[in-house]
Motif scaffolding. Structure first.
Motif, PDB file in Angstrom:
ATOM      1  N   THR A 114       3.817  22.170 -51.795  1.00  0.00           N
ATOM      2  CA  THR A 114       3.644  20.920 -52.551  1.00  0.00           C
ATOM      3  C   THR A 114       4.413  19.786 -51.895  1.00  0.00           C
ATOM      4  O   THR A 114       3.871  18.712 -51.614  1.00  0.00           O
ATOM      5  CB  THR A 114       4.128  21.117 -54.011  1.00  0.00           C
ATOM      6  OG1 THR A 114       3.285  22.101 -54.621  1.00  0.00           O
ATOM      7  CG2 THR A 114       4.084  19.827 -54.801  1.00  0.00           C
ATOM      8  N   THR A 167       9.982  26.126 -53.205  1.00  0.00           N
ATOM      9  CA  THR A 167       9.646  25.011 -54.107  1.00  0.00           C
ATOM     10  C   THR A 167      10.206  23.654 -53.675  1.00  0.00           C
ATOM     11  O   THR A 167       9.695  22.630 -54.071  1.00  0.00           O
ATOM     12  CB  THR A 167      10.214  25.284 -55.512  1.00  0.00           C
ATOM     13  OG1 THR A 167      11.612  25.561 -55.398  1.00  0.00           O
ATOM     14  CG2 THR A 167       9.510  26.456 -56.176  1.00  0.00           C
ATOM     15  N   THR A 210       6.637  21.598 -59.955  1.00  0.00           N
ATOM     16  CA  THR A 210       6.040  22.854 -59.499  1.00  0.00           C
ATOM     17  C   THR A 210       6.978  24.031 -59.812  1.00  0.00           C
ATOM     18  O   THR A 210       8.020  23.847 -60.427  1.00  0.00           O
ATOM     19  CB  THR A 210       5.708  22.780 -57.985  1.00  0.00           C
ATOM     20  OG1 THR A 210       4.959  23.932 -57.624  1.00  0.00           O
ATOM     21  CG2 THR A 210       6.957  22.704 -57.117  1.00  0.00           C
ATOM     22  N   ARG A 218       3.476  28.979 -58.413  1.00  0.00           N
ATOM     23  CA  ARG A 218       2.448  28.045 -57.955  1.00  0.00           C
ATOM     24  C   ARG A 218       2.464  27.884 -56.431  1.00  0.00           C
ATOM     25  O   ARG A 218       1.416  27.856 -55.779  1.00  0.00           O
ATOM     26  CB  ARG A 218       2.669  26.687 -58.623  1.00  0.00           C
ATOM     27  CG  ARG A 218       1.652  25.656 -58.250  1.00  0.00           C
ATOM     28  CD  ARG A 218       1.901  24.336 -58.991  1.00  0.00           C
ATOM     29  NE  ARG A 218       1.338  23.231 -58.241  1.00  0.00           N
ATOM     30  CZ  ARG A 218       0.053  22.946 -58.195  1.00  0.00           C
ATOM     31  NH1 ARG A 218      -0.806  23.677 -58.865  1.00  0.00           N
ATOM     32  NH2 ARG A 218      -0.396  21.940 -57.477  1.00  0.00           N
ATOM     33  N   GLU A 219       3.664  27.805 -55.845  1.00  0.00           N
ATOM     34  CA  GLU A 219       3.755  27.583 -54.397  1.00  0.00           C
ATOM     35  C   GLU A 219       3.141  28.754 -53.624  1.00  0.00           C
ATOM     36  O   GLU A 219       2.385  28.553 -52.684  1.00  0.00           O
ATOM     37  CB  GLU A 219       5.218  27.356 -53.987  1.00  0.00           C
ATOM     38  CG  GLU A 219       5.819  26.074 -54.562  1.00  0.00           C
ATOM     39  CD  GLU A 219       5.036  24.812 -54.211  1.00  0.00           C
ATOM     40  OE1 GLU A 219       4.872  24.514 -53.024  1.00  0.00           O
ATOM     41  OE2 GLU A 219       4.561  24.133 -55.145  1.00  0.00           O
TER      42      GLU A 219
END
Ligand code: 5GP
Length: 333
Positions: A236, A272, A280, A284-285
């Motif tokens: 992200t 992250t 985030t 998710r990463e």
């Protein structure tokens, strides 16, 4: 996402202050009579760096720092991380000095470990390249002193970060040498902005891990491969740094460094960076990478398995526990 969630994970690139929950940030700001933080509509590297002074102004007391640290640990633990290297730049707060800042974070880590969470927290002391060399020396001296203390178990390394457009790597070499000579591992943020000469300088010095490494040339990437330096990928954050849309396709098409790691089987971690500011979390990463490369469960697990070898933890027993726990978890899934 269920598989990536339940997998035991490892977090290697996480800035404490950037991991603050936005609700907590606004609560602190209110408590100190400061204006509310409104996340920008689109995040860029520039507006991310302009947010840090505001976040720092919100963390004024030891109590604020304790809450930030515990919430960061809770968020990592919720994402099923079993080992996390959290990095932070020590600074004096209203009621504690720089040394007290690190002591407070370590105190929280200790209290956390006494609880029943699986997460093993470790600390990387950051040096901010936009600040003076004197500050860098102070930070590294504190890191070395803590690291060499007979009771140390938490401090594992030093990081060079901060606004990549200010300061220059070369001037920090003496302090990084000091950290290394005393046994600390060193990770360096590198290649966040175009700067070929600086990337060459970082590679010549040879850190233990490279943060981001986005704007490297093919030759520079090859050098990192030859030197076997793992790369800390933060999907992200990296897409925001490169000012590119954040979605799976864009990650696959535009993250050249991740692509090169995948193609050449070069070691990398998935982290992250600043989970609060970038909204985030660790699941998710990893999921973004898994989706981008259509990885099956074995290959996702393989990324985490490879990260066990990249940790800065020096204690052989702890590393062995980690390897066993990740392996047993994978086997049982
Ligand atoms: P702290 O060290 O206060 O816990 O975390 C915030 C600091 O981490 C920022 O002031 C900045 O120096 C550093 N930082 C956070 N995210 C990034 C990033 O993406 N790149 C770089 N170079 N530094 C960062």
């Amino acid at each position: 996402k269920a598989f990536t969630r339940s997998l035991y994970k490892i977090e290697l690139h996480c800035h404490l202050t950037g991991s603050i929950r936005i609700e907590t940030l606004n609560e602190f700001l209110r408590e100190h009579g400061l204006q509310k933080y409104e996340p920008p509509k689109s995040l860029t590297l520039k507006n991310c760096f302009s947010a840090f002074p505001l976040v720092h102004s919100a963390i004024k007391t030891k109590e604020n720092l304790r809450r930030l640290t515990f919430e960061t640990l809770a968020d990592l633990s919720y994402a099923n991380c079993i080992y996390a290297e959290i990095r932070t730049t020590p600074r004096a707060l209203n009621d504690i000095n720089k040394a007290g800042y690190l002591e407070t974070v370590i105190e929280c880590f200790k209290e956390w470990e006494e609880g029943d969470s699986r997460l093993i927290p470790r600390l990387i002391v950051s040096v901010d390249r936009s600040k003076s060399l004197r500050e860098a020396e102070e930070n590294v001296d504190l890191a070395v002193e803590g690291f060499l203390s007979p009771t140390n178990k938490y401090i594992v390394g030093v990081d060079l970060g901060g606004n990549p457009s200010s300061g220059n790597f070369k001037s920090f070499i003496p302090v990084l040498n000091k950290a290394r000579e005393n046994g600390l591992k060193v990770t360096v943020h590198c290649g966040e902005v175009e700067n070929e000469e600086e990337i060459d300088g970082v590679l010549e010095w040879g850190p233990d891990r490279l943060g981001h490494f986005l704007t490297c040339s093919d030759e520079q990437f090859q050098k990192a491969v030859e030197m076997e330096i793992p790369i800390e990928v933060c999907p992200t954050s990296n897409m925001l740094t490169l000012d590119l849309p954040l979605n799976v396709k864009s990650l696959k098409d535009n993250h050249g460094t991740l692509q090169k790691c995948m193609e050449s089987n070069h070691s990398f971690s998935v982290s992250t960076d600043d989970s609060g500011l970038f909204s985030t979390h660790a699941v998710r990463e990893l999921w973004l990478v898994a989706q981008a490369y259509e990885l099956d469960e074995w290959r996702i697990a393989g990324i985490v398995w490879d990260m066990v070898d990249q940790v800065f933890e020096g204690n052989r027993k702890t590393r062995a526990y980690l390897a066993r726990d990740v392996r047993v978890r994978i086997k049982n899934m």
